[in-house]
Design an enzyme around this catalytic site. Structure first.
Site, PDB file in Angstrom:
ATOM      1  N   PRO A  49      29.654  34.897  46.078  1.00 25.17           N
ATOM      2  CA  PRO A  49      30.326  36.198  45.928  1.00 25.17           C
ATOM      3  C   PRO A  49      30.927  36.330  44.534  1.00 25.17           C
ATOM      4  CG  PRO A  49      31.654  34.716  47.267  1.00 25.17           C
ATOM      5  CD  PRO A  49      30.356  34.005  47.012  1.00 25.17           C
ATOM      6  N   ASP A  70      32.930  32.593  40.974  1.00 26.66           N
ATOM      7  CA  ASP A  70      32.626  32.452  42.394  1.00 26.66           C
ATOM      8  C   ASP A  70      33.925  32.590  43.172  1.00 26.66           C
ATOM      9  OD1 ASP A  70      31.947  31.655  44.959  1.00 26.66           O
ATOM     10  OD2 ASP A  70      30.632  30.031  44.299  1.00 26.66           O
ATOM     11  N   HIS A  71      34.039  33.670  43.954  1.00 24.14           N
ATOM     12  CA  HIS A  71      35.298  33.957  44.643  1.00 24.14           C
ATOM     13  C   HIS A  71      35.560  33.013  45.814  1.00 24.14           C
ATOM     14  CE1 HIS A  71      38.848  36.160  44.893  1.00 24.14           C
ATOM     15  NE2 HIS A  71      38.397  37.389  45.043  1.00 24.14           N
ATOM     16  N   ARG A  72      34.579  32.194  46.198  1.00 25.90           N
ATOM     17  CA  ARG A  72      34.840  31.179  47.211  1.00 25.90           C
ATOM     18  C   ARG A  72      35.733  30.085  46.673  1.00 25.90           C
ATOM     19  NH1 ARG A  72      28.720  29.639  48.560  1.00 25.90           N
ATOM     20  NH2 ARG A  72      28.817  29.516  46.268  1.00 25.90           N
TER      21      ARG A  72
END
Length: 490
Positions: A285, A459-461
């Site tokens: 994401p 990467d929003h994780r």
């Protein structure tokens, strides 16, 4: 021991299973030395020259340029004792023939000739019972899964080829097109002579319908006998009794004018890049943040650096300061330099800094190994070598593997910034935009200042908004006043 040895395409590393023969550097009959470059091969990551494993005379070249060959398949045969007299294979009355073939067909050794050939084991092969020994399907067991099959080479179909059968010896092997019975075509309600449904893409079918051409009566010149736009257009032009072309048909013909189209095969670096970018875009994401920075002081610092005697022969660019800013910001925010591994996050204490480079073969991202440990001078030298190697098309697969964090310099194209896509396995990538002179409020007054815009995708994780913002803010702070940042952070 046999004097003629076959050299198989070696494993070029990082799980690569095939390569395309770009250019032969030797010819049949040439006398070559040990480790002499014999062929240039393009893999999905780089173009590399492969050296000879033996000295001797080139006896046979098995694949022409442009052929895709799987790892482990033979590519060349070498007579390792060229001074021992004429070659006398077992059961043959004379030397292996490498002549007498048509000009466009490479010489193929006979069955008797193959009896005199010693097939060299693929690089990395070991004895049965060990890792790398025999495995199901003729493959080689490796630490994870199995290696590539040692199958025949794949060759792209030649455009306009009339015979699509595969030739084995002097007999054409039957393909589905020259062996299948007549089949009823459910699209046009008629049988197709020669068997099989009409092979044509939807745009070609539409063009045939618009031009009044019956596809069932055409012989295709495309891959596997498929019908192309050119086939339809030739059939329409050959129909002399056809009434005058209406304006609507003329428009359609102009739109599908194949002579005004260019078709570029998707292969090598371009193919790998497309696969990686698609996988990354739909797996991680992405979030992108932007920051516009006054870099006037940074540009003045670079000017002062260039005047120093020890830096006069060094390439000094704004990208050097951006790279230094990223490396220092990683020290303050180590989570940015990490990888998502499913049930865990791998935070790395080393930074393999990738620098995206546009080349004739497509976009590649070589990286500087352990860049965080380099001095500013060492970093400048490493970046210069990286760019020069990339432009020359000599970047090795190892140099493009293992990256942890990437910078893409879109400013060299006059672009302000962008929303870059993460390289697979990385959690952040920084886009560095063009440095422009713009009106800027400085010390309460509007002045002309050197300004750039940074774009950070992450990467929003792994990286939440706070961490991403702080990381980008620190990079901007360094570029705003590099001297002060160096004093405060180091």
């Amino acid at each position: 021991m046999s004097r003629v040895k076959e050299f198989n395409l070696p494993d070029l590393g990082e799980g690569l299973t095939e390569g395309e023969i770009l250019k032969w550097l030797v010819s049949v009959g040439d006398v070559i030395e040990l480790n002499q470059p014999i062929v240039e091969v393009e893999t999905a990551k780089a173009a590399v020259e492969i050296p000879a494993k033996w000295a001797g005379r080139v006896q046979t070249i098995f694949h022409e340029e442009g052929t895709t060959v799987e790892v482990g398949s033979p590519i060349i045969a070498i007579d390792t004792q060229p001074d021992a007299g004429p070659l006398e294979p077992a059961g043959a009355g004379g030397p292996i023939s490498t002549t007498g073939q048509p000009d466009d067909v490479l010489p193929v050794p006979s069955a008797a000739s193959l009896a005199a050939v010693e097939i060299a084991p693929a690089e990395g092969a070991v004895e049965p019972g060990l890792i790398g020994g025999p495995a199901p399907g003729g493959r080689t067991a490796v630490l994870v899964g199995y290696g590539p099959r040692t199958a025949a080479a794949k060759r792209r179909p030649r455009k306009g080829a009339a015979d699509h059968g595969v030739v084995v010896g002097d007999k054409p092997a039957q393909s589905p097109l020259n062996q299948a019975p007549q089949v009823h075509d459910r699209r046009n309600g008629s049988g197709v002579p020669g068997g099989g449904l009409v092979l044509a893409k939807p745009p070609v079918r539409k063009l045939a319908k618009d031009l009044g051409v019956d596809l069932g009566g055409l012989t295709g010149s495309g891959p596997l006998g498929s019908i192309t736009r050119e086939d339809v257009q030739r059939a329409a032009a050959a129909t002399t009794a056809e009434p005058a072309v209406t304006p609507a048909r003329a428009t359609v013909a102009a739109v599908f004018d194949a002579s005004r189209e260019q078709r570029i095969p998707v292969k090598g670096v371009r193919k790998l890049t497309a696969e990686n970018m698609s996988a990354s875009a739909f797996t991680a994401p992405h979030v992108t943040e932007f920051l516009t920075v006054d870099v006037t002081r940074a540009m003045k610092a670079l000017d002062r650096l260039r005047t120093r005697p020890e830096w006069r022969d060094v390439r000094v660019s704004p990208l050097l300061l951006v790279a230094k800013a990223v490396l220092l910001a990683v020290r303050r925010h180590p989570m940015v330099n990490s990888t998502w591994a499913g049930d865990e996050i791998v935070v790395k204490d080393y930074v393999n800094l990738g620098i995206a480079a546009a080349t004739e073969r497509g976009l590649i991202v070589p990286n500087i190994k352990d860049a965080g440990r380099l001095t500013l001078r060492e970093l400048a030298d490493a970046m210069t070598a990286l760019v020069q190697t990339a432009k020359a098309g000599r970047t090795s697969p190892a140099d493009m593997s293992g990256g942890t964090l990437t910078i893409t310099n879109v400013g060299v194209f006059g672009v302000d910034t962008g929303t870059p896509i993460l390289p697979p396995g990385e959690s952040a990538i920084l886009a560095f935009g063009a440095v422009r002179e713009m009106p800027w409020v400085h010390k309460g007054k509007v002045r002309a200042r050197q300004v750039t815009t940074l774009g950070l995708s992450f990467d929003h994780r792994i990286i939440d908004g706070e961490l991403g913002s702080k990381f980008l803010r620190d990079i901007g702070a360094f570029l705003t006043d590099p001297e002060a940042a160096l004093l405060a952070w180091t």
